[in-house]
Design a protein around this motif. Structure first.
Motif, PDB file in Angstrom:
ATOM      1  N   LYS A 180      -2.961  -2.573  -3.275  1.00 11.71           N
ATOM      2  CA  LYS A 180      -4.290  -1.999  -3.535  1.00 11.71           C
ATOM      3  C   LYS A 180      -4.323  -0.508  -3.208  1.00 11.71           C
ATOM      4  O   LYS A 180      -3.837  -0.090  -2.165  1.00 11.71           O
ATOM      5  N   ARG A 181      -4.957   0.268  -4.114  1.00 14.38           N
ATOM      6  CA  ARG A 181      -5.090   1.711  -3.872  1.00 14.38           C
ATOM      7  C   ARG A 181      -6.382   2.013  -3.116  1.00 14.38           C
ATOM      8  O   ARG A 181      -6.540   3.052  -2.505  1.00 14.38           O
TER       9      ARG A 181
ATOM     10  N   THR B  16       0.836  -1.205   0.000  1.00 11.20           N
ATOM     11  CA  THR B  16       0.000   0.000   0.000  1.00 11.20           C
ATOM     12  C   THR B  16       0.873   1.259   0.000  1.00 11.20           C
ATOM     13  O   THR B  16       0.439   2.310  -0.450  1.00 11.20           O
ATOM     14  N   SER B  17       2.115   1.144   0.494  1.00 12.46           N
ATOM     15  CA  SER B  17       3.006   2.310   0.538  1.00 12.46           C
ATOM     16  C   SER B  17       3.537   2.683  -0.845  1.00 12.46           C
ATOM     17  O   SER B  17       4.037   3.789  -1.044  1.00 12.46           O
ATOM     18  N   VAL B  18       3.458   1.749  -1.794  1.00  6.07           N
ATOM     19  CA  VAL B  18       3.976   2.036  -3.146  1.00  6.07           C
ATOM     20  C   VAL B  18       2.863   1.824  -4.183  1.00  6.07           C
ATOM     21  O   VAL B  18       3.114   1.589  -5.358  1.00  6.07           O
TER      22      VAL B  18
ATOM     23  N   GLN C 265       1.224   7.876  -2.681  1.00  7.60           N
ATOM     24  CA  GLN C 265       1.905   7.099  -1.649  1.00  7.60           C
ATOM     25  C   GLN C 265       3.423   7.192  -1.832  1.00  7.60           C
ATOM     26  O   GLN C 265       4.163   7.320  -0.850  1.00  7.60           O
ATOM     27  N   LEU C 266       3.865   7.138  -3.062  1.00  6.32           N
ATOM     28  CA  LEU C 266       5.307   7.183  -3.307  1.00  6.32           C
ATOM     29  C   LEU C 266       5.899   8.531  -2.914  1.00  6.32           C
ATOM     30  O   LEU C 266       7.065   8.611  -2.508  1.00  6.32           O
TER      31      LEU C 266
ATOM     32  N   ASN D  83       1.616   6.375   6.145  1.00  2.00           N
ATOM     33  CA  ASN D  83       0.625   7.448   6.099  1.00  2.00           C
ATOM     34  C   ASN D  83       0.638   8.331   7.334  1.00  2.00           C
ATOM     35  O   ASN D  83      -0.078   9.314   7.407  1.00  2.00           O
ATOM     36  N   ASN D  84       1.428   7.953   8.319  1.00  2.00           N
ATOM     37  CA  ASN D  84       1.505   8.738   9.548  1.00  2.00           C
ATOM     38  C   ASN D  84       2.884   8.534  10.161  1.00  2.00           C
ATOM     39  O   ASN D  84       3.031   8.005  11.257  1.00  2.00           O
ATOM     40  N   PRO D  85       3.918   8.978   9.426  1.00  2.00           N
ATOM     41  CA  PRO D  85       5.280   8.645   9.873  1.00  2.00           C
ATOM     42  C   PRO D  85       5.655   9.285  11.203  1.00  2.00           C
ATOM     43  O   PRO D  85       6.619   8.864  11.836  1.00  2.00           O
ATOM     44  N   GLY D  86       4.871  10.253  11.621  1.00  2.00           N
ATOM     45  CA  GLY D  86       5.152  10.888  12.913  1.00  2.00           C
ATOM     46  C   GLY D  86       4.792   9.992  14.093  1.00  2.00           C
ATOM     47  O   GLY D  86       5.339  10.155  15.189  1.00  2.00           O
TER      48      GLY D  86
END
Lengths: 454, 454
Positions: free
Chosen positions: B40-41, B9-11, B16-17, B278-281
């Motif tokens: 999957k998108r 999902t990250s790519v 996302q990329l 999606n929430n790297p923090g």
């Protein structure tokens, strides 16, 4: 028709044998009698079997056998004299012992068996003579003539199926058959003794062979208790239990009946009753195929020490088809049997009775597991005890494991292992040996004390 | 130096990329990047890997491959266009796919592997091109050239030790290495793909090889939860756990990280962090060698269905040295691995993942156990679930088993199996599948809810 087995204390002296005779006389269906060798008459006394071992050792060492032989003969002679028997029986017994002493000493183990088995054999001859003397129609039965055929060495001594057919003939005798416990003969006529508790086994084999209505096992306790009376004060008496319950209890600390002894009776569906020679009026403990377990899910709690744990861990172990099998093969190569194999994801423990291990065996096992199985970690720990909760229907009683674990946690002890899930009648806890007694007491309180207070 | 793995999902698309690129740019120590194939998108979308399987099937069936190929190319082309990349990268990807389609179809399994692996391989090329386009110094790494050498068929695909030496060279590159997940090459240069979750494995192998300070595994969740969020509402977030805890949790239902993927990182003591692209923090979940467990003995609770039980009973089974070994040999002959072996005195059960069984295998296993092992009773039951309580130090927490069994009994469900005693970090309950969810909820409440009310 009933088979009655009388243990060592029941045939220890004339006074005891009179009780035995009155038990037999009281019920004409008591047609097959199995006897042990005379046991201890008082604390500190020596069993005849132990006197016979001393005698065998003296003979094998080439020492003078007269003093040791005299002690054995004296025990029987004392009983015969106190029972008022004539000298004929003592002549038979003395001749028997002399014959055995002249047996080949080439194989010391067979020589030992010859001597040990004489304890039961002469006891049976003495009992038959006494029953006859008091007017009962009784006959000593020679296990070789009767056809109690057992496996050849080196296999564990077990009765062969042909014994069942041979021994069934005893059903049709109109006299009381007095049969010595503890031994049988191979096809080639070689005497071999059963494992410990072997008279119980003989009784059970006979009960199965003649299709007895009941196998009465006379001991010196009124019944089987729900827990060891040396640890738990006045434990509850078990009136009725199943073969499976007795078997699981005898596994860990319940020495009342040798576990192997139940098998023939169980397979032939002969109920077993544990009774007290000294109090034959007590109803004893009945062991049957089924019981209603709705009222009391737990029948007894046993505990036994002397277990070791072989711990093995390896990352992704459970992906390796064959890992467990190879591990068990290593134990088999060392002739070590195991009790349980609790497992995590990447590790497993094998619970072993410690008496099977020696430092050399331990070293070989640990190093083979390390090198051949590439295990990450392997070690052996000893000083474990198993505490076993036994009861038919336990599996169907919701909350029972919770009550048991809660009771154990009240003692402050840690549970090292829990094994539940295969047996429908037991729940096994592995604990440190030092915690065994307090856990047993607490579990007893939880499941048997009418009201529990901290 | 950090190894970062980005999942499907990250790519999945350009948006996302861009997140991936900003994560990489943000921390210059993120030097080795492992990517999955575009996933999957949106709900109902098709993963590139599944498009590739369709393509491979069409090719093997001799059908027209153009439509299926177009779908694959379109996914990459869409991403490339949305990222503003020039046509060069799409020319490379299209040529790569054409080359793979012309690969020998003699061995369909190898052909499948070729096609499937292109998903990750072209994803890596695309990511490297994008990172370069936005001004980062990045390079696509070919696993064959880099020396990711794996075992030959038919062994399960695993990296060979030589890979570690080969791949350690990546440490000295001054550009960012973009490495495709999921596959390696045998010594003979044959492409083989890892098991499911194979990109996690590649990332872990690389992290170990370069001796990374951290292996960051980017997914689409903020962290690992203490229980399945689809069953337990708002489960607690796990901030810190050990490799062993993650491994035991992933065994039964925790799909966050493929269990095999932990091994290389674990062996090289590289800490692992599960993070959200999606929430790297969000701080994510750290997986390390040790943690202080005094505050919270239980880390998580997992549950998985689809287990069967092979029950075997035989009187005096535990006297037979070799019984368990022979039983496991029969399973091994059928290539069936097992999970646990709870045992009573005269019986044992083998817990097996049901997907390994077929009616024919079941029949063969049951009849061999009956005839070859002379078992009294043998049967197979399915529809069991395993519920696993996981936590370092659980073993040392008195009363934990009591709390767990008490919680289960509150649900009214029966415990079919308890396995505790080998693993120091887990307590396994076998339950009926129908009871699984309510038990999981109740155990969660017991160990995680701040206050529990009936």
């Amino acid at each position: 028709m009933k088979v009655c087995k009388f243990g060592g204390t029941s045939v220890a002296d004339a006074q005891q044998l009179k009780k035995v005779a009155s038990i037999i006389r009281e019920d004409p269906s008591r047609k097959v009698i199995v006897v042990s060798a005379p046991g201890k008459r008082f604390d500190g006394d020596t069993k005849v079997t132990d006197l016979l071992i001393d005698l065998a050792e003296a003979a094998l060492a080439g020492q003078d056998t007269v003093p040791a032989l005299q002690k054995v003969v004296d025990r029987y002679a004392q009983i015969a004299a106190d029972l008022g028997l004539d000298s004929e029986i003592m002549a038979i017994i003395a001749a028997d012992l002399a014959g055995r002493l002249s047996f080949s000493k080439e194989n010391p183990s067979l020589f030992f068996d010859q001597l040990k088995a004489s304890g039961e054999d002469n006891s049976a001859k003495l009992v038959a003579a006494y029953l006859t003397a008091i007017g009962l129609k009784a006959e000593y039965i020679n296990p070789k003539n009767a056809g109690l055929v057992v496996t050849e060495a080196p296999a564990r001594v077990q009765a062969l199926p042909v014994s069942n057919d041979n021994l069934s003939a005893l059903r049709y005798k109109n006299s009381i058959s007095v049969f010595p416990g503890f031994f049988g003969f191979t096809k080639d006529g070689e005497l071999r003794t059963f494992d410990r508790g072997g008279s119980d086994i003989t009784g059970s084999i006979l009960a199965a062979a003649i299709g007895a209505d009941l196998y009465e096992n006379f001991t010196d306790v009124d019944c089987v208790f729900a827990a060891n009376p040396r640890i738990v004060e006045n434990p509850a008496e078990i009136e009725l239990m199943t073969y499976r319950e007795m078997r699981e209890l005898s596994y860990a600390g319940f020495a009342v009946l040798h576990d192997e002894a139940l098998m023939p009776a169980f397979k032939a569906s002969v109920p077993v009753c544990i009774k007290n020679t000294n109090n034959p009026g007590a109803q004893g403990t009945m062991i049957v195929a089924e019981r209603d377990y709705s009222k009391r899910p737990v029948t007894g709690i046993s505990a036994d020490s002397g277990f070791s744990t072989l711990y093995v861990s390896k990352y992704l172990m459970n992906r390796e088809v064959g890992f467990g099998r190879k591990l068990l093969q290593i134990l088999e190569d060392e002739n070590v049997s195991y009790e349980h194999i609790p497992s995590g994801i990447d590790n497993l423990s094998v619970i072993i009775r410690s008496h099977q291990l020696t430092p050399e065996k331990e070293f070989r096992i640990v190093s083979r597991v390390k090198t051949e199985l590439n295990a990450d970690d392997v070690h052996l720990n000893s000083n474990f005890s198993m505490v076993v909760l036994v009861g038919e229907g336990m599996k169907y009683t919701t909350g029972l494991a919770a009550r048991a674990t809660e009771a154990i946690s009240r003692t402050g002890a840690n549970i090292e292992m829990i094994n539940q899930g295969s047996s429908e009648v037991s729940l096994v806890f592995g604990v440190l040996q030092k915690d065994e007694q307090k856990i047993l007491k607490e579990l007893y309180n939880e499941f048997f004390a009418p009201s529990y207070a901290l």
